[in-house]
Design an enzyme around this catalytic site. Structure first.
Site, PDB file in Angstrom:
ATOM      1  CD  GLU A  48      -2.080  -2.280   1.406  1.00  0.00           C
ATOM      2  OE1 GLU A  48      -1.008  -3.042   2.274  1.00  0.00           O
ATOM      3  OE2 GLU A  48      -2.653  -3.382   1.397  1.00  0.00           O
ATOM      4  CG  PHE A 110     -10.167  -9.566  11.623  1.00  0.00           C
ATOM      5  CD1 PHE A 110      -8.092 -10.077  12.152  1.00  0.00           C
ATOM      6  CD2 PHE A 110     -10.251  -9.644  10.462  1.00  0.00           C
ATOM      7  CE1 PHE A 110      -7.953 -10.872  10.982  1.00  0.00           C
ATOM      8  CE2 PHE A 110      -9.575 -10.090   9.411  1.00  0.00           C
ATOM      9  CZ  PHE A 110      -7.863 -10.752   9.995  1.00  0.00           C
ATOM     10  CD  GLN A 111      -7.356  -7.962   8.071  1.00  0.00           C
ATOM     11  OE1 GLN A 111      -7.791  -6.796   7.048  1.00  0.00           O
ATOM     12  NE2 GLN A 111      -5.939  -7.804   7.523  1.00  0.00           N
ATOM     13  CE  LYS A 160     -17.551  -6.436   3.868  1.00  0.00           C
ATOM     14  NZ  LYS A 160     -17.141  -6.732   2.983  1.00  0.00           N
ATOM     15  CG  MET A 478      22.189  12.186   3.495  1.00  0.00           C
ATOM     16  SD  MET A 478      23.751  13.483   2.625  1.00  0.00           S
ATOM     17  CE  MET A 478      22.650  13.759   0.629  1.00  0.00           C
TER      18      MET A 478
HETATM   19  C1  LIG Z   1      12.735   5.528   5.031  1.00  0.00           C
HETATM   20  C2  LIG Z   1      13.627   6.737   5.887  1.00  0.00           C
HETATM   21  N1  LIG Z   1      14.323   6.324   6.372  1.00  0.00           N
HETATM   22  C3  LIG Z   1      15.488   6.119   7.319  1.00  0.00           C
HETATM   23  C4  LIG Z   1      16.189   7.687   6.009  1.00  0.00           C
HETATM   24  C5  LIG Z   1      17.190   8.339   6.750  1.00  0.00           C
HETATM   25  N2  LIG Z   1      17.959   8.887   5.479  1.00  0.00           N
HETATM   26  C6  LIG Z   1      18.126   9.066   4.289  1.00  0.00           C
HETATM   27  S1  LIG Z   1      19.689   8.569   3.720  1.00  0.00           S
HETATM   28  C7  LIG Z   1      19.726   7.441   3.670  1.00  0.00           C
HETATM   29  C8  LIG Z   1      20.659   6.849   3.045  1.00  0.00           C
HETATM   30  C9  LIG Z   1      20.110   6.514   2.253  1.00  0.00           C
HETATM   31  O1  LIG Z   1      20.672   5.560   0.999  1.00  0.00           O
HETATM   32  P1  LIG Z   1      21.037   4.768  -0.149  1.00  0.00           P
HETATM   33  O2  LIG Z   1      19.465   4.824  -0.624  1.00  0.00           O
HETATM   34  O3  LIG Z   1      21.508   4.010  -0.388  1.00  0.00           O
HETATM   35  O4  LIG Z   1      20.864   6.128  -0.599  1.00  0.00           O
HETATM   36  P2  LIG Z   1      22.480   6.627  -1.000  1.00  0.00           P
HETATM   37  O5  LIG Z   1      22.810   8.013   0.049  1.00  0.00           O
HETATM   38  O6  LIG Z   1      23.645   6.281  -0.531  1.00  0.00           O
HETATM   39  O7  LIG Z   1      22.819   7.705  -2.146  1.00  0.00           O
HETATM   40  C10 LIG Z   1      18.999   7.041   4.836  1.00  0.00           C
HETATM   41  C11 LIG Z   1      18.798   5.918   5.861  1.00  0.00           C
HETATM   42  C12 LIG Z   1      15.198   8.241   5.622  1.00  0.00           C
HETATM   43  N3  LIG Z   1      15.033   9.748   4.752  1.00  0.00           N
HETATM   44  N4  LIG Z   1      13.653   7.322   5.126  1.00  0.00           N
END
Ligand SMILES: Cc1ncc(C[n+]2csc(CCOP(=O)(O)OP(=O)(O)O)c2C)c(N)n1
Ligand SMILES: [Mg+2]
Lengths: 564, 161
Positions: A48, A110-111, A160, A478
């Site tokens: 979803e 439920f749900q 529902k 990042m």
């Molecule tokens: C759902 C979610 N969880 C955690 C984060 C924190 N976060 C920001 S950037 C990042 C790393 C992203 O890794 P990747 O997709 O490999 O991108 P890269 O920075 O390596 O290009 C994380 C964990 C986020 N923005 N969103």
């Protein structure tokens, strides 16, 4: 007519072309009604969250309201991230959730989940429908609320029994909402006051945000910049609101903005903010932000004005209408072109000097692929094809924002406010559903793509030729960059010791997969991938510890940039 | 600074929780809150007391106005206004203190609304300062129970909601 059929009729009257959803016991009746009716296209996703991001991507690409349909309980809770993502970026969306029968509400049936309670702080508005007679009005209101004023997601929870109760169907022609009256028309007096500041400013800068794109004010913005010869800088959400290749564009500002844009903001004497909200990623340390500047702030949402910075001329209203009026006054005042140019000549000299001192750049390497190089090549090879770019979140997103040039609105779809990893790919599916013939590319990280990779099945099923560019650094890059800079390189929880073979994943879904491991392969892999038919992954093994620069460390002044 | 906001809101489920949720979600504080339907039964009148500098109050008012259910918001404390609270105070009333309590009620224009062999229940109305004064004076005599409403307020003259 039964509630479920009322819903289908209302959706048709709202011009809904496509619904993204996932079925379940509490929504099965509406799926059945949609199937019987057969007018509206239904896209079955695999999670979803994917449905919400796809509806969001559809909305961002088209400007229309995106629609999702999910079941109660876990189906509903799985939409929360997507709803919050849309809320933060002001994206029009209507989310229909099934609910247990009214008699069971509150019984931990439920749900059953109180999705109206859960989403209250991340929707523009939401409804629990208790009486089938209210359905037409609520549906009409929901679409109206979603797309007007500052747009946003609206959720309707549908028990529902209500879906099956009968009522007469008459879709209301007008909306009566006495408590909701967004101000669209800006105040003439405020526009005049704005002009007085513009007239005197020697170092003006236009700071454009996502509001420019939402209101379709890009033409008016260009006219303004070109008339008064002012530089334009954009937020992540504003990219495409002003042509990135225009000589007056300074690119993105803020945490990973260009040196020039941040220096210009720090030294300007007048900020003309259009549809932007002075977010902390843009201002850095607020006390040190634009110390010399007067501020004109145009925004449709009064709560955005005076929230983070003190504003001299607040203008509440639609960005397009406001800029139209402003441009008209500027035209009427009749200052000659040369006079504007002369007034800002010294400012432009300064800006050019900043641009020259620290242009957006990176160091090429002959053995390892640099991510910036991939984006540059991707840009060169696709710019004539009017592509829609979506991104995931992290370094991949910032490199895309820095090195791809967006000349048109609605060509960059990215999660700005919430920064939701896993957004880009389902959003690309939504955009491709809206524009089957356009080139839609998700620029992804190896981490983010795994958050909604299951939607490859959806894309295959719908025969969508989405292109996925994975910048694989085998890191949550990042976060790793923050650890490198501020945590003595302790890479806690950011190194992936197992990364799947993305080419094989592509093949497993019946899609195309290509991989480049050397700089010399980049062009040919892009070439093959872009020309391949159907869903395609292009994976680039990039320099593992490459950073995004410039960078303003969180909480620092925007002039304290770490450079390449 | 203390501010008293008068809010007209659609009388529908969820409206109140949207308002309180806005305060908790954004770190604003509600000091007191009272709600009742207006003459028009489709609208509720809500009086809300909060604290903050002018920026925070401006944000609060704008945020309230942004809610789809909120019809009107007025900061009544911006100008002249009247405010009232009501309290029911059950106080120990033994032989030797009964007369003193009645005298106090007289001075503060309170009413005794319930009497038992060992207690009086007193109704107090007035601004917050009076509530404080009365409770302070009754405390030494032994307050057994206290129930207070939130503040209700109204601007003087034409600045009505
Ligand atoms: C759902 C979610 N969880 C955690 C984060 C924190 N976060 C920001 S950037 C990042 C790393 C992203 O890794 P990747 O997709 O490999 O991108 P890269 O920075 O390596 O290009 C994380 C964990 C986020 N923005 N969103
Ligand atoms: Mg990565």
């Amino acid at each position: 007519m039964a509630g479920k059929d009322i819903i289908v009729e209302a959706l048709k009257q709202e011009g809904v072309e496509v619904i993204f959803g996932f079925p379940g016991g509490a929504i099965i009746d509406i799926n059945d009604a949609l199937e019987k009716d057969g007018t509206i296209k239904y896209v079955l996703v695999r999670h979803e969250q994917g449905a919400t991001h796809a509806a969001d991507g559809y909305a961002r690409a088209t400007g229309k309201v995106g629609v999702c349909l999910v079941t109660s309980g876990p189906g509903a809770t799985n939409t929360v991230t997507g709803i919050a993502t849309a809320y933060m970026d002001s994206i029009p969306m209507v989310v229909l959730t099934g609910q247990v029968p009214t008699a069971l509400i509150g019984n931990d049936a439920f749900q059953e989940v109180d999705i109206v309670g859960i989403t209250r702080p991340c929707t523009k508005h939401n409804y629990l429908v208790k009486d089938v007679k209210d359905l037409p009005r609520i549906l009409k209101e929901a679409f109206y609320l979603a797309r007007t004023g500052r747009p946003g997601p609206v959720l309707i929870d549908l028990p529902k029994d209500v879906q099956n109760q009968k009522a007469e169907f008459k879709y209301p022609e007008t909306i009566k909402l006495r408590s909701y009256n967004p101000v669209l028309e800006p105040h003439n007096k405020q526009i005049r006051r704005a002009y007085r500041l513009i007239e005197k400013a020697k170092r003006p800068i236009i700071y454009a945000g996502g509001g420019v794109i939402i209101s379709g004010a890009h033409k008016e913005l260009k006219t303004l910049a070109e008339t008064i010869h002012a530089p334009v800088t954009m937020t992540l959400m504003g990219l495409g609101g002003f042509p990135g290749t225009h000589e007056y564009s300074l690119g993105m500002l803020g945490m990973h903005g260009s040196y020039c844009a941040n220096m210009a903001m720090a030294n300007t004497d007048l900020i003309i903010a259009v549809g932007a909200r002075f977010d902390d990623r843009v201002t850095g340390k607020i006390e040190a932000f634009a110390p010399l500047a007067k501020i004109i702030h145009i925004d449709i949402d009064p709560t955005s004005i005076q929230k983070n910075v003190k504003v001299d001329v607040p203008i509440v209203g639609d960005s397009k209408l406001a800029l139209k009026k402003l441009n008209k006054i500027i035209h009427e005042e009749g200052r000659p072109d040369e006079a504007w140019k002369d007034l800002h000549a010294a400012w432009w000299d300064q800006i050019k000097a900043w641009e020259k001192r620290h242009p957006l750049t990176y160091k090429l390497d002959k053995d390892v692929i640099k991510p910036q190089y991939v984006i540059e090549k991707l840009y060169e090879m696709t710019k004539d094809k009017d592509p829609i770019i979506t991104t995931e979140v992290g370094q991949n997103q910032m490199w895309a924002a820095q090195f791809f040039k967006f000349d048109k609105p609605r060509t960059l779809l990215t999660s700005g406010g919430l920064g939701t990893m896993g957004y880009g790919f389902p959003a690309a599916i939504g955009a491709q559903m809206a524009f089957p013939d356009r080139l839609v590319i998700d620029i992804a990280g190896d981490g983010s793509i795994q958050m909604n990779i299951q939607e490859m099945a959806t894309a295959m099923e719908q025969r969508l030729p989405v292109k996925i560019v994975i910048l694989n650094n085998e890191f949550l890059g990042m976060v790793r960059q923050w650890q490198e800079l501020f945590y003595d390189k302790r890479y806690a929880a950011t190194k992936f010791h197992v990364t799947p073979d993305f080419v094989k994943i592509a093949e497993a879904y019946g899609a195309n997969g290509f991989r480049a491991t050397k700089p010399g392969d980049v062009e040919s892999v892009l070439e093959q991938g872009l020309n391949a038919e159907g869903l395609t992954i292009m994976e680039f093994a990039i320099a593992k510890e490459e950073g995004v620069f410039p960078m303003v460390p969180a909480g620092k002044a925007t002039t304290e940039m770490l450079l390449v | 600074m203390k501010h008293t906001l008068s809010v007209l809101v659609e009388n529908c489920p969820g409206a109140l929780s949207r308002i309180t949720g806005l305060f908790s979600g954004r770190g604003f504080n509600i000091e007191s809150l009272s709600v009742a339907p207006t003459l028009d039964p489709t609208l509720s009148h809500l009086t809300l007391v909060t604290r903050g500098d002018e920026f925070i109050i401006e944000q609060i008012i704008k945020q309230l106005n942004r809610l789809v259910d909120v019809y009107k918001v007025v900061d009544v404390s911006e100008g002249e206004f009247v405010e009232r609270e009501m309290a029911l105070i059950k106080v120990r009333a033994e032989d030797e203190t009964r007369a003193e309590i009645l005298r106090m009620c007289d001075i503060f224009r309170c009413k005794v609304v319930d009497v038992s062999p060992k207690t009086y229940t007193i109704e107090v109305t007035g601004p917050e300062s009076k509530m404080k004064a009365v409770t302070e004076l009754l405390k030494p005599l032994g307050i057994k129970e206290i129930a207070r409403t939130g503040t209700i307020a109204m601007a003087r003259e034409k600045k009505s909601v």
